[in-house]
Design an enzyme around this catalytic site. Structure first.
Site, PDB file in Angstrom:
ATOM      1  N   HIS A 173      34.020  35.511  35.851  1.00 18.31           N
ATOM      2  CA  HIS A 173      33.586  34.153  35.525  1.00 18.31           C
ATOM      3  C   HIS A 173      34.154  33.105  36.482  1.00 18.31           C
ATOM      4  CE1 HIS A 173      37.331  34.307  33.207  1.00 18.31           C
ATOM      5  NE2 HIS A 173      37.381  33.017  33.397  1.00 18.31           N
ATOM      6  N   HIS A 235      40.072  37.990  39.920  1.00 19.00           N
ATOM      7  CA  HIS A 235      39.886  36.553  40.149  1.00 19.00           C
ATOM      8  C   HIS A 235      40.520  36.053  41.457  1.00 19.00           C
ATOM      9  CE1 HIS A 235      38.505  36.764  36.130  1.00 19.00           C
ATOM     10  NE2 HIS A 235      39.674  36.670  35.535  1.00 19.00           N
TER      11      HIS A 235
END
Ligand code: NAD
Length: 478
Positions: A173, A235
């Site tokens: 995300h 990430h």
């Protein structure tokens, strides 16, 4: 921009992620008018619920996770009408025929695997056995994508038995954040930065993802993972790639991902002396990590800082400092690119330190700030100071539209559009594990203990030293 009509099946539609992110996100897209009239969302999970019961659960999730001003009664009712629930057993036969009957021809079919990764293979198998997925179907899979190279490969292989790479959307995300995409716009749509974007002009890069929360509640799960697996492999690695990659020939999913992959492959193995692991201690009336993890002997890191080198022409000699941790001073994610000093100083400035820094902030308050040197205003002579050229996205975007989708909303809509640019490709994920595995194996073989740090601090002492010994310092976490 509206997307095509879709049937979206959420496996694990009653789970935590579906409740907190996926369903509230879909509601917000519905509210924004982006979800075509005839689109449907089908929840498929283990509980024996009726449509009405699931809708009530989803209404509860919207009430809890969507800001009050976006909770519109009529819109919520309209959204809930699009929901259907199918009790399903990922490992058995229950529910699959019913699901097949529900799927319509000539609409986009997307399947969100919001379940434990151990079920991915079972679900993929049943989707294909029952002829529920067609050649245009897409599947969305969540992190963690494996816990090392071997398990990631196994997962890729299981999915590849039933789906092509072009059908698989691996979510990170972080890539859905407005600022992350803007980073590509800033780099590749301006002449200003790219000529300076190399070892000749860049001193170093810092990437920070700091959290204030601990592992409370999910300690037992987290203890098997740790900061390296949970944050760095995915990430931080993705952010590093976007900073370091070469310009892709086109803003096209494979062109972008090819360039990211080259960066990961060029990462040098990290020396033990360039890594600091930490674990938060008890403090402020809160238990420490080990207590949360329900394992007093735990050696899992809740913090890690590393100095990383990229072995290619562009980045020769430029260190990338990465750090991430829990229970730190503030919640802040940012990338800071520090440029070198001008080659010759003409000002007799007391500080003598003329630093340009481009700060790309991901959360909170997404935006970019370019710190430049100017003359201190007033009659004090030629004294210099550093000021930020500010671009706060909240302000900029407020002028365009109020409805900026959050990362999950944007990524789900990209799935429906069939755009994989912001999703990780299988080979990228494997290359990232191939780089992190030896680091983790090194800790395990040496039985390394993480250094304790105070909750609310900026991490372990040794992490400060990691920068100090290079004559640099971390930016303050705030
Ligand atoms: P959860 O335990 O809250 O929900 C699991 C869901 O799977 C439930 O709806 C359950 O009914 C369903 N399920 C379990 N076994 C099943 C079976 N045999 N057949 C059919 N359905 C079954 O889990 P979660 O927190 O929502 O996480 C889901 C996935 O998303 C995991 O892979 C997790 O790692 C990932 N993820 C979660 C978060 C988060 O914030 N919760 C964040 C990132 C990634």
């Amino acid at each position: 921009i509206p997307v095509d009509v879709f049937d979206l099946v959420i496996f694990g539609g009653t789970g935590d992620l579906a409740r907190r992110k996926v369903l509230p996100g879909l509601y917000r897209r519905f509210l924004a008018g982006q979800m075509p009239e005839d689109s449907r969302i089908i929840g498929a999970a283990r509980g024996e619920l009726t449509d009405a019961e699931w809708r009530a659960q989803v209404a509860g999730a919207i009430a809890e996770f969507v800001p009050k001003e976006k909770q519109d009664k009529t819109a919520i009712a309209g959204f809930l009408e699009r929901l259907t629930y199918v009790p399903i057993d990922a490992r058995g036969t229950t529910g699959w025929e019913r699901l097949k009957e529900l799927m319509r021809e000539n609409v986009v079919r997307a399947f969100y695997f919001s379940v434990a990764p151990g079920l991915f293979g079972d679900i993929a198998q049943r989707l294909s056995d029952h002829g529920i997925a067609d050649a245009w179907s897409r599947i969305v899979v969540e992190k963690p994508f494996g816990r090392d190279l071997t398990s990631a490969r196994a997962l890729n292989e299981v999915l590849a038995r039933h789906f092509t790479e072009a059908q698989i959307y691996r979510i990170d995300h972080y890539l859905g954040k407005e600022t992350v995409q803007n980073l590509m716009a800033v780099r590749f749509a301006n002449i200003l930065f790219e000529p300076l974007w190399k070892a000749e002009y860049i001193d170093h890069v810092q990437i920070t993802v700091a959290e204030t929360v601990g592992v409370d509640g999910r300690g037992a799960y987290y203890d098997k993972s740790g900061a390296m697996r949970d944050m760095v492999q995915n990430h931080l690695m993705q952010l590093l790639c976007l900073i370091a990659m070469e310009p892709p020939w086109h803003f096209d999913p494979d062109a972008v991902r090819d360039e990211k992959l080259k960066v990961i492959r060029a990462l040098k193995p990290v020396l033990a002396q360039d890594i600091v692991r930490g674990q938060y201690a008890a403090g402020g009336g809160e238990p420490g990590y080990a207590e949360h993890a329900e394992n007093s002997a735990s050696r899992t890191e809740s913090y890690v800082a590393l100095k990383v080198a990229i072995s290619n022409w562009r980045w020769q000699g430029v260190p990338f400092y990465l750090r991430t941790g829990k229970r730190l001073r503030a919640r802040a994610s940012e990338i800071a690119v520090t440029f070198k000093q001008p080659p010759h100083a003409i000002f007799d400035d007391a500080k003598g330190w003329h630093e340009n820094v481009l700060v790309i902030r991901l959360q909170p308050d997404e935006g970019m700030h370019l710190w430049v040197m100017i003359k201190e205003p007033g009659p004090g002579g030629m004294r210099l100071m550093q000021v930020p050229l500010d671009m706060s996205f909240a302000d900029a975007l407020a002028e365009v539209s109020e409805d900026v989708p959050d990362a999950y909303e944007r990524l789900i809509m990209d799935v429906i559009r069939g755009n994989q640019t912001l999703f990780m490709r299988g080979d990228e994920v494997e290359a990232a594990w191939a780089w992190t595995d030896p680091i983790i194996e090194g800790w395990e073989s040496r039985d390394d203990r993480p250094q304790l740090y105070d909750p609310g601090s900026s991490g372990p002492e040794d992490a400060l030293m990691l920068m100090h010994r290079d004559g640099r310092r971390w930016r303050e976490i705030r």
